[in-house]
Design an enzyme around this catalytic site. Structure first.
Site, PDB file in Angstrom:
ATOM      1  N   ASP A  75       0.884  -1.160   0.000  1.00 22.87           N
ATOM      2  CA  ASP A  75       0.000   0.000   0.000  1.00 22.87           C
ATOM      3  C   ASP A  75       0.919   1.205   0.000  1.00 22.87           C
ATOM      4  O   ASP A  75       1.681   1.408   0.953  1.00 22.87           O
ATOM      5  CB  ASP A  75      -0.896  -0.002   1.247  1.00 22.87           C
ATOM      6  CG  ASP A  75      -1.894  -1.146   1.215  1.00 22.87           C
ATOM      7  OD1 ASP A  75      -2.632  -1.252   0.230  1.00 22.87           O
ATOM      8  OD2 ASP A  75      -1.898  -1.951   2.173  1.00 22.87           O
TER       9      ASP A  75
ATOM     10  N   ASP B 268     -13.769  -4.123  -2.437  1.00 20.26           N
ATOM     11  CA  ASP B 268     -13.704  -4.009  -0.982  1.00 20.26           C
ATOM     12  C   ASP B 268     -15.090  -4.341  -0.452  1.00 20.26           C
ATOM     13  O   ASP B 268     -16.051  -3.605  -0.708  1.00 20.26           O
ATOM     14  CB  ASP B 268     -13.303  -2.583  -0.568  1.00 20.26           C
ATOM     15  CG  ASP B 268     -11.864  -2.256  -0.960  1.00 20.26           C
ATOM     16  OD1 ASP B 268     -11.045  -3.198  -1.051  1.00 20.26           O
ATOM     17  OD2 ASP B 268     -11.559  -1.067  -1.174  1.00 20.26           O
TER      18      ASP B 268
END
Lengths: 203, 249
Positions: free
Chosen positions: B11, B130
């Site tokens: 990330d 997600d």
């Protein structure tokens, strides 16, 4: 030093191919100029996405003729992924007419549970020994939904997924192709690129 | 035999690897290119690079970093985060990304998935989902998990595959960062509905969790914290998966 011209026609991961070739000591030129391609001692034809638009671009830009001209002058050629598929007579994908440098037809990988065939799989040499076969990665990275599922006489290695066997390395004369991505297949993939350089230097 | 894949996830915020819990409390974990090279050397089958800052300035910086990663990493690299139009996909692929992951923009405009798949091929288009549990089942969330949508995450997975996504990266927001293991119910429901590879994401704290997700039929498992913290190497994770009979490289 071994000079390789990567045919740049807007398809395929040119940047990582270049990096991988440079790591094995090649002098790399990336070009979409038919003049440069026609004079190349070694050609690499990358490719990703659909075969139809890729072939159309090669024709429209004069690169198809340049590739043929280079081969007539004795150049070695390695097609990668869709670049391998374009070497054949035709592809089921958008009913594309290929370069016809190798006999056979590219078809959809029907019967494979999950498509695209994505990830690392075995590369198993078959048939009479070929200079390229000595340096093939045992396991290489694939990302495709079409292939030569009826491996013909120019098959150097095959790969199997869900009971479907396809040609993962092909070669005839000075023309060769790999369905996997040597530039993304770690050290083993690089060894294969080195093998391509020594094969094309041996003549 | 096709191997299952282990994918360390980076990330990346402002050019640095960060990691948080449940999408918040981010902390610095180093240079992403160096991390990608290190994980590739450990046997990572692929690297996932998610850009979590999405302003204009960081976009060009991202492209430069992806170019560097393409030069130095010798396994496939998937890049995502802030991809909202076809041009972004083209630029990332041009910079050397092997695949591009689309999340919120695909929810906003599902036609984008089809457009990108037609232009570049399904094999390089990943749709990231997600998912968060709700009273009405799993909901797909947008904007890095911050915005709930009306879409059922499992229906969305099926639609994304139909539109041409070549792979689905499924993150359980409930499990992410907790270390309690992947959400096998969510993953199983999606694996049973689609015929494209599914990547499990969110919740792993050890090799056993990863092996469980792969055994449930996912093609790959993604993890961040356990690798960034050095708790386990990719090689250790693979050894455990192999011990359980899973085909690994």
């Amino acid at each position: 030093m071994s000079e390789v011209v990567i045919v740049d026609y807007g398809s395929g991961n040119v940047r990582s191919l270049r990096a991988a070739l440079e790591r094995v000591g090649a002098e790399v030129v990336v070009s979409g100029d038919p003049m440069i391609v026609a004079l190349a001692p070694r050609l690499m034809v990358p490719g990703q996405g659909a075969a139809g638009p890729a072939m159309e671009t090669l024709r429209r830009t004069g690169l198809e003729r340049a590739i043929r001209s280079a081969l007539t002058s004795g150049a070695y050629l390695l097609g990668v992924c869709v670049g391998l598929q374009l070497l054949f007579e035709s592809s089921e994908e958008q009913e594309t007419t290929g370069l016809g440098l190798l006999p056979g037809r590219v078809t959809h990988l029907t019967g494979v549970a999950l498509l695209p065939h994505m990830g690392w799989n075995d590369v198993v040499p078959v048939g009479p020994p070929h200079p390229l076969a000595a340096d093939l990665p045992a396991c290489a990275y694939f990302a495709h939904s079409y292939a030569i599922v009826d491996p013909g006489p120019c098959t150097v290695a095959t790969t199997e997924v869900d009971g479907v066997t396809f040609a993962s390395v092909v070669a005839a004369g000075r023309v060769a192709g790999v369905q996997f991505h040597p530039e993304r297949s770690a050290a083993a993939g690089q060894a294969m690129l080195r093998g391509f350089l020594s094969w094309s230097n041996a003549a | 035999m096709l191997r299952r894949r282990i994918i360390p996830c980076l990330d990346v915020s402002a050019g640095r690897v960060v990691k948080g819990v449940n999408f918040v409390n981010l902390r610095d974990c180093g240079d992403p290119v160096a991390a990608a090279v290190r994980y590739a050397a450990q046997g990572a089958d692929e690297i996932c690079w998610l850009n979590i800052t999405a302003d204009k300035e960081s976009w060009s910086a991202l492209l430069r970093q992806v170019e560097q990663a393409a030069r130095e990493v010798d396994v496939p690299v998937t890049v995502g985060g802030g991809v909202s139009e076809e041009r972004h996909v083209r630029e990332l692929l041009g910079a050397g990304a092997d695949k591009v992951s689309i999340n919120s923009a695909a929810l906003r405009s599902p036609a984008l998935v089809q457009e990108c798949a037609e232009a570049h091929g399904s094999q390089c288009i990943v749709v990231a989902i997600d998912a968060c549990r709700s009273a009405a089942g799993y909901r797909a969330h947008a904007a890095g998990g911050r915005v709930a949508t009306e879409r059922d995450a499992i229906d969305w997975a099926e639609e994304a595959a139909r539109l041409g996504a070549g792979e689905l990266l499924v993150t359980s927001m409930d499990a992410d960062g907790t270390g309690a293991g992947y959400d096998l119910e969510l993953l199983g429901a999606i694996v049973d509905r689609v015929a494209v590879p599914v990547i499990a994401s969110g919740g792993a704290s050890g090799p056993a969790h990863i092996a469980e997700a792969l055994a449930r039929g996912t093609s790959a498992a993604l993890a961040a914290t356990i690798f960034h913290d050095g708790t386990f190497t990719v090689a250790e994770v693979k050894a455990e998966c192999r011990r359980r009979g899973l085909p690994m490289r």
